[in-house]
Design a protein around this motif. Structure first.
Motif, PDB file in Angstrom:
ATOM      1  N   SER A  19      58.336 -32.056  54.499  1.00  0.00           N
ATOM      2  CA  SER A  19      58.877 -33.091  53.619  1.00  0.00           C
ATOM      3  C   SER A  19      59.604 -34.165  54.421  1.00  0.00           C
ATOM      4  O   SER A  19      59.466 -35.366  54.142  1.00  0.00           O
ATOM      5  CB  SER A  19      59.821 -32.450  52.593  1.00  0.00           C
ATOM      6  OG  SER A  19      60.490 -33.445  51.854  1.00  0.00           O
ATOM      7  N   TYR A  72      55.952 -40.990  49.358  1.00  0.00           N
ATOM      8  CA  TYR A  72      57.141 -40.603  48.585  1.00  0.00           C
ATOM      9  C   TYR A  72      56.796 -39.452  47.626  1.00  0.00           C
ATOM     10  O   TYR A  72      57.539 -38.470  47.530  1.00  0.00           O
ATOM     11  CB  TYR A  72      57.667 -41.800  47.789  1.00  0.00           C
ATOM     12  CG  TYR A  72      58.810 -41.431  46.861  1.00  0.00           C
ATOM     13  CD1 TYR A  72      60.087 -41.234  47.354  1.00  0.00           C
ATOM     14  CD2 TYR A  72      58.591 -41.259  45.488  1.00  0.00           C
ATOM     15  CE1 TYR A  72      61.132 -40.877  46.515  1.00  0.00           C
ATOM     16  CE2 TYR A  72      59.622 -40.907  44.643  1.00  0.00           C
ATOM     17  CZ  TYR A  72      60.896 -40.722  45.158  1.00  0.00           C
ATOM     18  OH  TYR A  72      61.918 -40.357  44.324  1.00  0.00           O
ATOM     19  N   SER A  75      56.180 -36.296  49.667  1.00  0.00           N
ATOM     20  CA  SER A  75      57.431 -35.729  50.194  1.00  0.00           C
ATOM     21  C   SER A  75      58.227 -35.047  49.096  1.00  0.00           C
ATOM     22  O   SER A  75      58.806 -33.973  49.305  1.00  0.00           O
ATOM     23  CB  SER A  75      58.283 -36.823  50.851  1.00  0.00           C
ATOM     24  OG  SER A  75      58.759 -37.758  49.884  1.00  0.00           O
ATOM     25  N   ALA A  76      58.254 -35.658  47.893  1.00  0.00           N
ATOM     26  CA  ALA A  76      58.966 -35.052  46.763  1.00  0.00           C
ATOM     27  C   ALA A  76      58.310 -33.735  46.364  1.00  0.00           C
ATOM     28  O   ALA A  76      58.999 -32.742  46.083  1.00  0.00           O
ATOM     29  CB  ALA A  76      58.986 -36.015  45.577  1.00  0.00           C
ATOM     30  N   GLN A  77      56.970 -33.718  46.358  1.00  0.00           N
ATOM     31  CA  GLN A  77      56.248 -32.492  46.015  1.00  0.00           C
ATOM     32  C   GLN A  77      56.547 -31.380  47.015  1.00  0.00           C
ATOM     33  O   GLN A  77      56.870 -30.243  46.633  1.00  0.00           O
ATOM     34  CB  GLN A  77      54.747 -32.757  45.980  1.00  0.00           C
ATOM     35  CG  GLN A  77      53.921 -31.511  45.657  1.00  0.00           C
ATOM     36  CD  GLN A  77      52.422 -31.726  45.872  1.00  0.00           C
ATOM     37  OE1 GLN A  77      51.989 -32.812  46.218  1.00  0.00           O
ATOM     38  NE2 GLN A  77      51.649 -30.678  45.689  1.00  0.00           N
ATOM     39  N   HIS A  80      60.166 -30.087  46.701  1.00  0.00           N
ATOM     40  CA  HIS A  80      60.357 -29.195  45.559  1.00  0.00           C
ATOM     41  C   HIS A  80      59.652 -27.844  45.789  1.00  0.00           C
ATOM     42  O   HIS A  80      60.201 -26.790  45.433  1.00  0.00           O
ATOM     43  CB  HIS A  80      59.851 -29.852  44.276  1.00  0.00           C
ATOM     44  CG  HIS A  80      60.807 -30.822  43.676  1.00  0.00           C
ATOM     45  ND1 HIS A  80      60.918 -32.125  44.120  1.00  0.00           N
ATOM     46  CD2 HIS A  80      61.728 -30.678  42.679  1.00  0.00           C
ATOM     47  CE1 HIS A  80      61.853 -32.752  43.415  1.00  0.00           C
ATOM     48  NE2 HIS A  80      62.362 -31.893  42.541  1.00  0.00           N
ATOM     49  N   ALA A 130      65.761 -30.125  47.348  1.00  0.00           N
ATOM     50  CA  ALA A 130      64.758 -30.947  46.667  1.00  0.00           C
ATOM     51  C   ALA A 130      65.220 -32.379  46.456  1.00  0.00           C
ATOM     52  O   ALA A 130      64.393 -33.279  46.336  1.00  0.00           O
ATOM     53  CB  ALA A 130      64.395 -30.324  45.319  1.00  0.00           C
ATOM     54  N   HIS A 131      66.527 -32.598  46.398  1.00  0.00           N
ATOM     55  CA  HIS A 131      67.025 -33.937  46.061  1.00  0.00           C
ATOM     56  C   HIS A 131      67.968 -34.515  47.125  1.00  0.00           C
ATOM     57  O   HIS A 131      67.727 -35.598  47.645  1.00  0.00           O
ATOM     58  CB  HIS A 131      67.743 -33.886  44.709  1.00  0.00           C
ATOM     59  CG  HIS A 131      66.889 -33.369  43.596  1.00  0.00           C
ATOM     60  ND1 HIS A 131      65.964 -34.150  42.942  1.00  0.00           N
ATOM     61  CD2 HIS A 131      66.789 -32.130  43.042  1.00  0.00           C
ATOM     62  CE1 HIS A 131      65.343 -33.427  42.025  1.00  0.00           C
ATOM     63  NE2 HIS A 131      65.827 -32.194  42.065  1.00  0.00           N
ATOM     64  N   GLU A 135      67.163 -37.432  50.284  1.00  0.00           N
ATOM     65  CA  GLU A 135      67.888 -38.698  50.136  1.00  0.00           C
ATOM     66  C   GLU A 135      68.798 -38.955  51.331  1.00  0.00           C
ATOM     67  O   GLU A 135      68.949 -40.091  51.787  1.00  0.00           O
ATOM     68  CB  GLU A 135      68.714 -38.681  48.848  1.00  0.00           C
ATOM     69  CG  GLU A 135      67.896 -38.696  47.567  1.00  0.00           C
ATOM     70  CD  GLU A 135      67.177 -40.018  47.348  1.00  0.00           C
ATOM     71  OE1 GLU A 135      67.509 -41.007  48.035  1.00  0.00           O
ATOM     72  OE2 GLU A 135      66.271 -40.069  46.504  1.00  0.00           O
TER      73      GLU A 135
END
Length: 579
Positions: A19, A72, A75-77, A80, A130-131, A135
């Protein structure tokens, strides 16, 4: 997952490598369009922009933005997927670890506290991985890339932009200490509230029975208000410093604008360079502010990891997995001593023999050590010193599976799951046929009752068997033990607090249960143990006397007094007093 990792937090954070790489690609394609835009603006201003150049620039911007969103999303997938995989691994680690812990561990830890760790603290790991972590990586990479590019445009603008960063970093260090202390108190408040709520829900019948006098509701509400107060305080402690840090960063942006305008006026910088620097400086300032905003998630993550380690760092009882032959045989206890707390012995120098295929009883006043002695035979705890032998084998050398195949226990407090009656009985033997379950239920004198229910064996018993009476739950527990069919059975006050009809049925079930088996009964009602093969009299953690009823009536003053008290209790009547 390796729970032995010396730094569990770093190990968990490292699970997001893919990620993080995708985030770096996303940042690159997010930044690239600004170069294209600045170049196009410069050509428009000097009149050199052509139609093909305009189309090419637009196409490049579209490709970059498309790739940015693709990376994006990927990377989010991945973040998570990694986060939920870690959550599953941690919960499996905790569950497997808890299975290995002694009962003493659960006596010292409240159910609400453990539940809060398994649910709330583990969920904080997902929130971070995950968040917050993606960030934070974005918030670090964008300022670094932006400041490096501005440095190549003009070093004076770069220095002016980052001139306020040291102040921000010092504030971050100070805030981390303040936030860490605040979040610790906040976490303690959350834990206390969770513990109180679990206990409150479990004791609602008692609370309702004493509704006029009880203070538990007020105490629970107070802790909930304390929790809300800490939420408000932490919100204030986080938001105000973040606003101040954002202001400091904007001061650096303003200073860079002044320096850039001066350089443009003096002809030391072209317009394209100034425009690109301004765009990147805005990204720099916004991203650094976000980094501070997500900084507190790292503190929450560290606190959650510490709470999780309070379970995983406790060493379980070590069991030697030896392939011993599981022979029933006699039970011999030699020189056994045990203490729940250091310096406060519960069992003292216990030496006992329980012969194979005999019925035995352990009696004594509350707190004399009866249940503790039974638990030692199940190896729920290990003795401070001394040994328990079954069939000549030291049970401390047996695997959990081997010992479980030899000994079953029926507790006074029956543990039923919120499943069907059939499934609760089947716990005794997972591969049992339905006919075997019926035969076990008949032996426990519960079959006819089950058939009287609308759904029969498919009846759901409710949480902790809440839809059944105490006697019905006890007989289901005995059916489970009959199905397990171990050669040694321990009955821990199986008929305590049961009405006469249920007691009669349970006594019949126990008679079926004890055929050709070694039975050890813990009892308060001495009438039920007069005819057993051996009675063990406990007093203050010691064996006071052993023998049959007739032998003890002649040799043990304590037993004789207990029998006299039992007779008085049997003949006790409430009499009307005339004044």
């Amino acid at each position: 997952m390796k729970i032995e990792s010396p730094d569990y937090g770093k190990f968990v954070k490292s699970k997001n490598k893919t990620s993080n790489f995708l985030i770096a690609l996303m940042i690159f394609f997010n930044t690239a369009p600004f170069f294209v835009i600045v170049t196009m603006v410069g050509k428009i201003i000097d009149g050199s922009m052509t139609e093909s150049g305009f189309l090419t620039g637009g196409l490049l911007i579209a490709v970059c933005l498309t790739l940015k969103n693709v990376f994006y999303g990927l990377s989010a997938q991945k973040a998570h997927e990694s986060a939920f995989s870690v959550l599953t691994d941690i919960r499996v680690d905790i569950i497997n670890h808890l299975k290995k812990m002694s009962l003493g561990f659960f006596q010292n830890r409240k159910a609400g506290e453990l539940s809060n760790i398994v649910n709330h603290d583990v969920e904080q790991i997902e929130l971070y991985l995950a968040h917050a972590q993606p960030e934070m990586i974005t918030a670090i990479l964008i300022p670094v890339i932006s400041s490096v590019i501005i440095l190549f445009i003009d070093w004076r603008m770069a220095l002016s932009l980052i001139s306020t960063v040291p102040v921000m970093l010092i504030l971050n260090v100070l805030l981390r200490k303040i936030w860490a202390s605040g979040f610790k108190k906040f976490a303690d408040s959350t834990k206390k509230m969770s513990e109180d709520l679990v206990e409150y829900i479990a004791t609602i019948p008692v609370i309702k029975a004493f509704s006029k006098e009880e203070t538990k509701t007020r105490a629970v509400l107070k802790h909930m208000r304390d929790y809300l107060d800490w939420v408000r305080k932490m919100t204030l402690v986080i938001s105000l410093p973040m606003a101040f840090i954002s202001f400091i960063l904007d001061c650096g942006l303003v200073l860079m604008i002044i320096v850039g305008a001066t350089l443009l006026r003096d002809g030391l910088l072209d317009f394209n360079g100034l425009l690109l620097a301004l765009i990147l400086a805005q990204l720099f300032s916004e991203s650094f502010a976000k980094m501070t905003m997500y900084h507190h998630y790292g503190i929450v993550f560290d606190q959650s990891i510490k709470n999780i380690r309070t379970i995983l760092d406790i060493q379980p009882v070590k069991r030697e997995e030896r392939n011993l032959i599981s022979k029933p045989g006699d039970i011999k206890i030699r020189d056994l001593n045990f203490s729940y707390e250091k310096g406060k012995p519960t069992l003292k120098n216990i030496n006992l023999d329980f012969r194979k295929k005999t019925i035995n009883a352990i009696i004594g006043s509350s707190g004399s050590g009866k249940t503790t002695l039974a638990n030692m035979m199940m190896r729920f705890w290990d003795p401070d010193n001394g040994t328990v032998y079954i069939g000549g084998n030291d049970i401390s050398k047996m695997s959990e599976k081997t010992l479980s195949s030899l000994v079953s226990i029926v507790h006074q407090e029956v543990a039923l799951l919120n499943l069907s009656i059939e499934e609760n009985i089947r716990i005794g033997k997972q591969d049992a046929t339905f006919d075997e379950i019926i035969q076990a239920a008949k032996g426990a004198r519960i079959h006819d009752f089950i058939l009287s229910l609308p759904n029969g064996y498919d009846t759901i018993v409710g949480e902790a068997g809440s839809k059944l009476s105490g006697g019905e739950k006890q007989r289901i527990s005995i059916a489970r033990t009959i199905l397990k069919n171990t050669p040694i059975i321990i009955l821990d006050e199986a008929t305590a607090a049961i009405d006469p009809n249920n007691e009669y049925l349970i006594q019949q079930a126990i008679s079926n249960l004890g055929k050709d088996k070694t039975v050890i009964m813990i009892a308060h009602n001495l009438n039920s143990v007069k005819n057993v093969d051996q009675i063990v009299v406990m007093d203050s953690g010691r064996v006071s006397a052993c023998g049959t009823h007739e032998e003890l009536m002649k040799s043990s003053m304590l037993y004789e007094n207990m029998m006299v008290n039992q007779e008085q209790a049997n003949n006790w009547l409430i009499k009307e007093v005339t004044i």
